[in-house]
Design an enzyme around this catalytic site. Structure first.
Site, short mmCIF file in Angstrom:
data_model
loop_
_atom_site.label_atom_id
_atom_site.label_comp_id
_atom_site.label_asym_id
_atom_site.label_seq_id
_atom_site.Cartn_x
_atom_site.Cartn_y
_atom_site.Cartn_z
N CYS A 1 -3.17 -2.77 6.28
CA CYS A 1 -3.31 -1.46 6.92
C CYS A 1 -4.70 -1.27 7.50
O CYS A 1 -4.92 -0.36 8.30
CB CYS A 1 -2.97 -0.34 5.94
SG CYS A 1 -3.84 -0.43 4.38
N GLN B 1 -5.32 -0.36 -4.65
CA GLN B 1 -5.95 -1.46 -5.39
C GLN B 1 -6.73 -0.97 -6.60
O GLN B 1 -6.75 -1.63 -7.65
CB GLN B 1 -6.87 -2.25 -4.45
CG GLN B 1 -7.49 -3.49 -5.10
CD GLN B 1 -8.24 -4.33 -4.11
OE1 GLN B 1 -7.92 -4.36 -2.92
NE2 GLN B 1 -9.27 -5.03 -4.58
N CYS C 1 0.85 -1.19 0.00
CA CYS C 1 0.00 0.00 0.00
C CYS C 1 0.89 1.25 0.00
O CYS C 1 1.77 1.38 0.84
CB CYS C 1 -0.89 -0.03 1.23
SG CYS C 1 -1.65 1.55 1.65
N GLU C 2 0.66 2.14 -0.93
CA GLU C 2 1.51 3.32 -1.03
C GLU C 2 1.26 4.33 0.08
O GLU C 2 2.05 5.25 0.28
CB GLU C 2 1.35 4.00 -2.39
CG GLU C 2 0.02 4.68 -2.61
CD GLU C 2 -0.05 5.35 -3.97
OE1 GLU C 2 -0.82 6.32 -4.10
OE2 GLU C 2 0.68 4.92 -4.90
N HIS C 3 0.16 4.18 0.81
CA HIS C 3 -0.15 5.12 1.88
C HIS C 3 0.60 4.81 3.17
O HIS C 3 0.93 5.72 3.93
CB HIS C 3 -1.65 5.13 2.16
CG HIS C 3 -2.47 5.53 0.98
ND1 HIS C 3 -3.69 4.98 0.69
CD2 HIS C 3 -2.22 6.42 -0.01
CE1 HIS C 3 -4.17 5.51 -0.41
NE2 HIS C 3 -3.29 6.39 -0.87
N HIS C 4 0.84 3.52 3.44
CA HIS C 4 1.48 3.14 4.70
C HIS C 4 2.69 2.22 4.50
O HIS C 4 3.36 1.88 5.48
CB HIS C 4 0.47 2.42 5.60
CG HIS C 4 -0.76 3.21 5.89
ND1 HIS C 4 -1.94 3.03 5.19
CD2 HIS C 4 -1.00 4.21 6.78
CE1 HIS C 4 -2.86 3.86 5.65
NE2 HIS C 4 -2.31 4.60 6.61
N HIS D 1 -6.21 -6.01 3.06
CA HIS D 1 -5.28 -4.90 3.28
C HIS D 1 -4.84 -4.90 4.75
O HIS D 1 -5.65 -4.68 5.65
CB HIS D 1 -5.93 -3.56 2.93
CG HIS D 1 -6.16 -3.39 1.47
ND1 HIS D 1 -5.43 -2.50 0.69
CD2 HIS D 1 -7.04 -3.98 0.63
CE1 HIS D 1 -5.86 -2.56 -0.56
NE2 HIS D 1 -6.83 -3.46 -0.62
#
Length: 259
Positions: free
Chosen positions: A219, A189, A148-151, A217
């Protein structure tokens, strides 16, 4: 149709990773015939092989002003970054159990994001074959792992890719390799689903493409809302899969083993 997934934001950590791993001249780094050298990036000169192309980022652009680096330079910067992380969480990077952790973590990150070193031409190569077949071709349950590019926390699951050929069929393993190329990048995703579908259109020029991704996910499971049973499902339909309800229904039934 796209079903919900978690949200987040770009932070300084993502920008640093972009600066570490990107190359501004990558748009011309490879031709589309797939004949370019694809061995590990171990040369010491500036690395122009990281493919920040239209298939690397959703809109073909990147954040910041990254500069090319050799494999060794990238690995060293990642090692320093992981050493800093250990210090910031209160650990001692010099204790015995952690002495090699920054190196191992840096190599792992390079592997987990190796999709930036590939493009569609390198993946498909010459595996496009003339064939008079005009029904659905489905490769389902393709296992994948991505970040995941956010976390920078994993999400994983299965991908189903279907298409209807138009004069040519693609080697079956290439569908899985296309999925692997995009999953080995920082992702959300929804974009991953779109990128795989678009890549299939570019590679095969089919009359229709359908992509479904089912993922868990971490996260959402190990932090934040902490809902371990949640699963995210996204889909992308193009061509006849979008326009013809009967074709779309047949594809969906094949994906879920329905008669």
């Amino acid at each position: 149709a796209v079903v919900s997934t978690q949200s987040g934001h770009y932070g300084r950590g993502i920008q640093i990773l972009f600066e570490t791993m990107a190359s501004p001249s990558a748009a011309n780094a490879f031709s589309s015939n797939g004949t370019d050298n694809h061995e590990c990036l171990k040369r010491k000169h500036n690395d122009h092989r990281l493919l920040w192309k239209q298939d690397s980022v959703q809109d073909g652009t990147i954040i910041g002003n990254p500069k090319p680096m050799s494999h060794e330079e990238r690995l060293a910067k990642l090692e320093n970054a992981f050493t800093t992380i250990l210090e910031c969480i209160g650990e001692d990077p010099t204790r015995h159990g952690l002495l090699d952790t920054p190196t191992r973590a840096a190599k792992a990150m390079m592997f987990l994001t190796k999709g930036y070193e590939e493009n569609i031409g390198m993946v498909v190569k010459q595996a496009l074959f003339p064939e008079n077949y005009s029904e659905i071709v489905l490769v389902k349950d393709i296992e994948f792992y991505s970040l995941c590019e956010h976390h920078l926390i994993p999400f994983y699951g299965k991908i189903h890719i279907g298409y209807i050929p138009s004069n040519h069929v693609l080697g079956l393993s290439k569908l899985a390799r296309i999925a692997e190329m995009f999953t080995r990048r920082l992702q959300v995703q929804e974009r991953l689903t779109q990128q795989i579908a678009d890549a299939m259109v570019n590679a095969v020029k089919p009359t229709g493409v359908g992509v479904i991704i089912e993922a868990v996910h971490m996260c959402m499971c190990m932090r934040g809302v902490q809902k371990q049973g949640a699963k995210t499902i996204t889909s992308k339909m193009l061509g006849v899969f979008l326009d013809d309800p009967r074709t779309r229904d047949e594809f969906l039934k094949m994906c879920h083993n329905e008669k």
